[in-house]
Motif scaffolding. Structure first.
Motif: not given
Length: 292
Positions: A124-130, A102-116, A118-121
């Protein structure tokens, strides 16, 4: 490789906010503050985030291959084994990793807010990794628990086979429960050490607490008696109940010239006779009071 480095840099840049949200999430999910202090959890989380950021910057997250991922695996294995010893459950241990989502997804969401896209990719990568890392903690936890169980079993075996010094030169080992190969080995080692330490010439093996005697148990007893004889100690087998005597006869087990008695008290009297010891009435009463 550039995307992987960006993700690692995001982790480093937002480490403070991610760490705060992550530790709060872990306590909310497990509520086990009595097992782990807030400062300890914060330090473990901080160290893991640093390793994760470094590993992401070098790639290889799909297979967890490379020296930086070796560091991650070693760190999670040590953490999981430690939590297994501390009393955490497998799911609580895996939460250490899964609650980071959750906190990592939120951080990625802020970083890629204008790149939906890229955000999805990246999400997904981080979710599989964790997910992979979370399963790794479960495997390490199970290995840690197995090691604890094996150690406890060994300790119980040692505690369940005490060797008692009954008299000068006379020792006894009261057996309780089922005899198997592993336990017989412990009994044999303990008895032989006691024979040496006490310079014993007579060893009483009491099987009053052994529920049944089959061919395998009889063989284990004979091996123990043979080992004691090699150390110069004569063995007396006590606790021969009627049903066990019938079983031994039906099995055709040859106890040879091993002395047998129905009770430990009778075995001790026989041991005194073999050593030409005379016990006073007062000493006999004292021995009876102590179960001899």
């Amino acid at each position: 490789m550039a995307e992987q480095k960006n993700t690692g840099r995001i982790l480093i840049a937002d480490q403070a906010s991610i760490l705060k949200a992550w530790t709060e999430q872990q306590f909310a999910d497990t509520g086990r503050r009595e097992l782990l202090s807030e400062s300890e959890l914060a330090e473990q989380s901080r160290a893991f985030l640093a390793l994760l950021a470094a590993a992401l910057s070098h790639g290889g997250e799909a297979t967890l291959s490379g020296p930086h991922w070796d560091d991650i695996r070693a760190s999670l294995s040590a953490l999981s084994r430690g939590r297994a010893l501390s009393g955490f459950t497998p799911s609580e241990t895996a939460t250490f990793v899964f609650s980071l989502k959750k906190p990592l997804f939120e951080s990625l969401g802020r970083a890629y807010a204008d790149q939906p896209r890229r955000l999805a990719e990246e999400t997904w990568k981080i979710s599989l990794l964790l997910d992979r890392l979370g399963l790794l903690t479960v495997d390490a936890y199970q290995q840690g628990r197995e090691q604890v169980i094996i150690r406890q079993q060994q300790e119980l075996l040692e505690l369940s086979t005490p060797v008692i010094r009954l008299w000068a030169g006379i020792v006894a080992v009261p057996l309780i429960g089922t005899l198997d190969s592993e336990r017989t080995q412990v009994v044999m080692e303990s008895l032989l050490e006691a024979i040496v330490d006490n310079e014993a010439t007579i060893a009483i093996i009491d099987i009053t607490g052994v529920p049944t005697v089959d061919t395998l148990v009889a063989q284990h007893l004979l091996k123990t008696i043979a080992a004691a004889r090699l150390m110069g100690a004569e063995c007396i087998l006590s606790g021969i109940r009627p049903q066990i005597a019938q079983t031994i006869v039906h099995l055709g087990v040859d106890l040879g010239d091993v002395g047998t008695k129905s009770t430990l008290a009778d075995a001790l009297r026989l041991a005194f006779q073999k050593r030409s010891l005379v016990v006073s009435a007062a000493q006999q009463r004292t021995a009876s009071q102590h179960g001899a």
